[in-house]
Design an enzyme around this catalytic site. Structure first.
Site, PDB file in Angstrom:
ATOM      1  N   TYR A   1       0.841  -1.200   0.000  1.00 33.05           N
ATOM      2  CA  TYR A   1       0.000   0.000   0.000  1.00 33.05           C
ATOM      3  C   TYR A   1       0.880   1.257   0.000  1.00 33.05           C
ATOM      4  CZ  TYR A   1      -2.693   3.779   2.120  1.00 33.05           C
ATOM      5  OH  TYR A   1      -3.260   5.001   2.406  1.00 33.05           O
TER       6      TYR A   1
ATOM      7  N   THR B   1      -4.634  -0.745  -2.602  1.00 31.62           N
ATOM      8  CA  THR B   1      -5.393   0.141  -1.713  1.00 31.62           C
ATOM      9  C   THR B   1      -5.069  -0.230  -0.262  1.00 31.62           C
ATOM     10  OG1 THR B   1      -7.287  -1.364  -1.749  1.00 31.62           O
ATOM     11  CG2 THR B   1      -7.293   0.470  -3.351  1.00 31.62           C
ATOM     12  N   TYR B   2      -5.609   0.542   0.647  1.00 33.17           N
ATOM     13  CA  TYR B   2      -5.367   0.346   2.074  1.00 33.17           C
ATOM     14  C   TYR B   2      -5.793  -1.074   2.481  1.00 33.17           C
ATOM     15  CZ  TYR B   2      -5.175   1.545   7.043  1.00 33.17           C
ATOM     16  OH  TYR B   2      -4.869   1.592   8.370  1.00 33.17           O
ATOM     17  N   PRO B   3      -4.898  -1.835   3.152  1.00 38.56           N
ATOM     18  CA  PRO B   3      -5.191  -3.251   3.413  1.00 38.56           C
ATOM     19  C   PRO B   3      -5.976  -3.562   4.682  1.00 38.56           C
ATOM     20  CG  PRO B   3      -2.961  -2.772   4.075  1.00 38.56           C
ATOM     21  CD  PRO B   3      -3.514  -1.499   3.461  1.00 38.56           C
ATOM     22  N   ARG B   4      -6.315  -2.556   5.466  1.00 35.11           N
ATOM     23  CA  ARG B   4      -7.069  -2.828   6.695  1.00 35.11           C
ATOM     24  C   ARG B   4      -8.534  -2.451   6.467  1.00 35.11           C
ATOM     25  NH1 ARG B   4      -4.031  -3.869  11.350  1.00 35.11           N
ATOM     26  NH2 ARG B   4      -1.793  -3.551  11.048  1.00 35.11           N
TER      27      ARG B   4
END
Length: 184
Positions: free
Chosen positions: A54, A60-63
């Site tokens: 990321y 994209t944002y992984p969380r």
């Protein structure tokens, strides 16, 4: 049992259409599970790699807990970015050219969209473990906007001598998302 029987009586043959549905968008829990079960990485290591991807602009944002995309998500932009990828570019270009499916409805946690690739990784840009995580993220995205896989299920009942035998099988009609995720 009648050994040496040279003939069987077909009692019934039933065909039915079947399908294997494409996956939903990728969330953190699924990514961590795949990292552990398929790649032999700890959850900590998988998340560290995903966050690094990321921060380097690959994903994209992984969380995220979401498995559904917002109505205004730009799938064509992501596919256009992936069409130059050395392994998945042809598949992405085919989805752009022939059309892609609307992803299956999933869970919208209201946090971030499902984990999605945002640019193609060129050979040599990523280390081995980074590449495995990136490729899983990429194939998951491509699969979730592909067609479902369809089969023709076949059940046959035979009588040989005095014994009944049941056979089950499947013939693939359309590989759909299995083209990009054959292990499914």
């Amino acid at each position: 049992m009648h050994y040496g029987a040279k003939e069987a009586e077909v009692l019934s043959v039933k065909k039915e259409p079947m399908k294997q549905v494409r996956p939903q968008g990728l969330n953190t829990i699924k990514l961590l599970k795949v990292g552990s079960q398929s790649f032999g990485m700890s959850a900590f290591e998988t998340m560290k790699i995903a966050e690094h991807l990321y921060l380097r602009g690959y994903t994209t944002y992984p969380r995220t807990e979401s498995t559904t995309f917002s109505p205004n998500f730009n799938f064509k932009e992501v596919l256009s970015a992936l069409k130059e990828h050395h392994d998945y570019g042809g598949y992405a270009a085919g989805l752009l050219r022939n059309g892609f499916q609307k992803p299956r409805q999933g869970h919208d946690a209201g946090d971030h969209p499902p984990i999605t690739p945002v640019r193609a990784a060129e050979p040599g840009e990523l280390g081995d473990r980074e590449l495995r995580v990136y490729e899983y993220i990429t194939t998951s995205f491509l699969a979730c906007i592909s067609r479902d896989a369809t089969y023709s299920g076949i059940r046959t009942e035979l009588l040989i001598g005095e014994e009944k035998f049941k056979l089950k099988g499947q013939n693939i009609v359309d590989r759909g998302f299995l083209e990009i995720m054959p292990w499914q």
